[in-house]
Design a protein around this motif. Sequence first.
Motif, PDB file in Angstrom:
ATOM      1  N   ASP A   1       0.778  -1.238   0.000  1.00  0.00           N
ATOM      2  CA  ASP A   1       0.000   0.000   0.000  1.00  0.00           C
ATOM      3  C   ASP A   1       0.810   1.289   0.000  1.00  0.00           C
ATOM      4  O   ASP A   1       0.236   2.363   0.088  1.00  0.00           O
ATOM      5  N   GLY A   2       2.127   1.208  -0.062  1.00  0.00           N
ATOM      6  CA  GLY A   2       2.946   2.418  -0.025  1.00  0.00           C
ATOM      7  C   GLY A   2       2.954   3.141  -1.363  1.00  0.00           C
ATOM      8  O   GLY A   2       2.335   2.710  -2.340  1.00  0.00           O
ATOM      9  N   SER A   3       3.678   4.237  -1.381  1.00  0.00           N
ATOM     10  CA  SER A   3       3.877   4.943  -2.649  1.00  0.00           C
ATOM     11  C   SER A   3       4.631   4.010  -3.594  1.00  0.00           C
ATOM     12  O   SER A   3       5.240   3.034  -3.143  1.00  0.00           O
ATOM     13  N   PRO A   4       4.606   4.274  -4.880  1.00  0.00           N
ATOM     14  CA  PRO A   4       5.324   3.377  -5.801  1.00  0.00           C
ATOM     15  C   PRO A   4       6.789   3.168  -5.409  1.00  0.00           C
ATOM     16  O   PRO A   4       7.289   2.040  -5.443  1.00  0.00           O
ATOM     17  N   LEU A   5       7.462   4.217  -4.986  1.00  0.00           N
ATOM     18  CA  LEU A   5       8.866   4.103  -4.606  1.00  0.00           C
ATOM     19  C   LEU A   5       9.021   3.266  -3.333  1.00  0.00           C
ATOM     20  O   LEU A   5       9.904   2.418  -3.241  1.00  0.00           O
ATOM     21  N   MET A   6       8.141   3.475  -2.365  1.00  0.00           N
ATOM     22  CA  MET A   6       8.227   2.699  -1.118  1.00  0.00           C
ATOM     23  C   MET A   6       7.827   1.243  -1.343  1.00  0.00           C
ATOM     24  O   MET A   6       8.384   0.344  -0.718  1.00  0.00           O
ATOM     25  N   ARG A   7       6.888   1.000  -2.259  1.00  0.00           N
ATOM     26  CA  ARG A   7       6.540  -0.388  -2.588  1.00  0.00           C
ATOM     27  C   ARG A   7       7.750  -1.102  -3.172  1.00  0.00           C
ATOM     28  O   ARG A   7       8.059  -2.242  -2.804  1.00  0.00           O
ATOM     29  N   ILE A  59      19.408   4.353   3.277  1.00  0.00           N
ATOM     30  CA  ILE A  59      20.395   5.419   3.065  1.00  0.00           C
ATOM     31  C   ILE A  59      20.743   5.626   1.598  1.00  0.00           C
ATOM     32  O   ILE A  59      21.546   6.493   1.271  1.00  0.00           O
ATOM     33  N   SER A  60      20.127   4.851   0.723  1.00  0.00           N
ATOM     34  CA  SER A  60      20.456   4.958  -0.701  1.00  0.00           C
ATOM     35  C   SER A  60      19.916   6.257  -1.288  1.00  0.00           C
ATOM     36  O   SER A  60      18.961   6.846  -0.780  1.00  0.00           O
ATOM     37  N   ASP A  61      20.539   6.683  -2.351  1.00  0.00           N
ATOM     38  CA  ASP A  61      20.055   7.866  -3.057  1.00  0.00           C
ATOM     39  C   ASP A  61      18.648   7.639  -3.605  1.00  0.00           C
ATOM     40  O   ASP A  61      17.848   8.561  -3.687  1.00  0.00           O
ATOM     41  N   ALA A  62      18.350   6.402  -3.974  1.00  0.00           N
ATOM     42  CA  ALA A  62      17.055   6.099  -4.586  1.00  0.00           C
ATOM     43  C   ALA A  62      15.901   6.212  -3.591  1.00  0.00           C
ATOM     44  O   ALA A  62      14.824   6.680  -3.948  1.00  0.00           O
ATOM     45  N   TYR A  63      16.101   5.772  -2.351  1.00  0.00           N
ATOM     46  CA  TYR A  63      15.002   5.710  -1.392  1.00  0.00           C
ATOM     47  C   TYR A  63      15.190   6.586  -0.165  1.00  0.00           C
ATOM     48  O   TYR A  63      14.236   6.906   0.526  1.00  0.00           O
ATOM     49  N   GLU A  80      12.937   9.758   0.412  1.00  0.00           N
ATOM     50  CA  GLU A  80      11.527   9.504   0.728  1.00  0.00           C
ATOM     51  C   GLU A  80      11.385   8.923   2.138  1.00  0.00           C
ATOM     52  O   GLU A  80      10.467   9.274   2.872  1.00  0.00           O
ATOM     53  N   VAL A  81      12.303   8.037   2.532  1.00  0.00           N
ATOM     54  CA  VAL A  81      12.279   7.490   3.896  1.00  0.00           C
ATOM     55  C   VAL A  81      12.473   8.618   4.900  1.00  0.00           C
ATOM     56  O   VAL A  81      11.760   8.724   5.893  1.00  0.00           O
ATOM     57  N   SER A  82      13.429   9.485   4.624  1.00  0.00           N
ATOM     58  CA  SER A  82      13.715  10.607   5.514  1.00  0.00           C
ATOM     59  C   SER A  82      12.513  11.550   5.619  1.00  0.00           C
ATOM     60  O   SER A  82      12.166  12.014   6.703  1.00  0.00           O
ATOM     61  N   ALA A  83      11.872  11.826   4.491  1.00  0.00           N
ATOM     62  CA  ALA A  83      10.701  12.708   4.492  1.00  0.00           C
ATOM     63  C   ALA A  83       9.563  12.100   5.303  1.00  0.00           C
ATOM     64  O   ALA A  83       8.905  12.795   6.084  1.00  0.00           O
ATOM     65  N   ALA A  84       9.345  10.784   5.152  1.00  0.00           N
ATOM     66  CA  ALA A  84       8.277  10.122   5.901  1.00  0.00           C
ATOM     67  C   ALA A  84       8.573  10.170   7.399  1.00  0.00           C
ATOM     68  O   ALA A  84       7.676  10.437   8.210  1.00  0.00           O
TER      69      ALA A  84
END
Length: 97
Positions: free
Chosen positions: A29-35, A52-56, A59-63
Amino acid sequence: MPDELLDIAHGDPRLARQVETMLRDLAKDGSPLMREMAQGVLDGGSLRQAAISDAYGEEVSAAFGDFWSKYQAMSPEEQAELGEVAEAALRGETTEA
């Protein structure tokens, strides 16, 4: 359950199961990136590396930032209640809202 989750949970299998459950929920149920990130971890990737990756990482930090802002805005009573709900979830209990 991946060994890394047990390590992240400091050897507590209940907490590791909660992390795994949250990853399954994100994968569904997460955003496409979090899924994508959650499924990658569930498929054997590293949660630490994903976070800690540039890709995720952004978004993890923002959440987390959103959660932390809401948590800090709570009264001490609300924070304590949230803690009680989290503890009950770790014990596998359900709570009424």
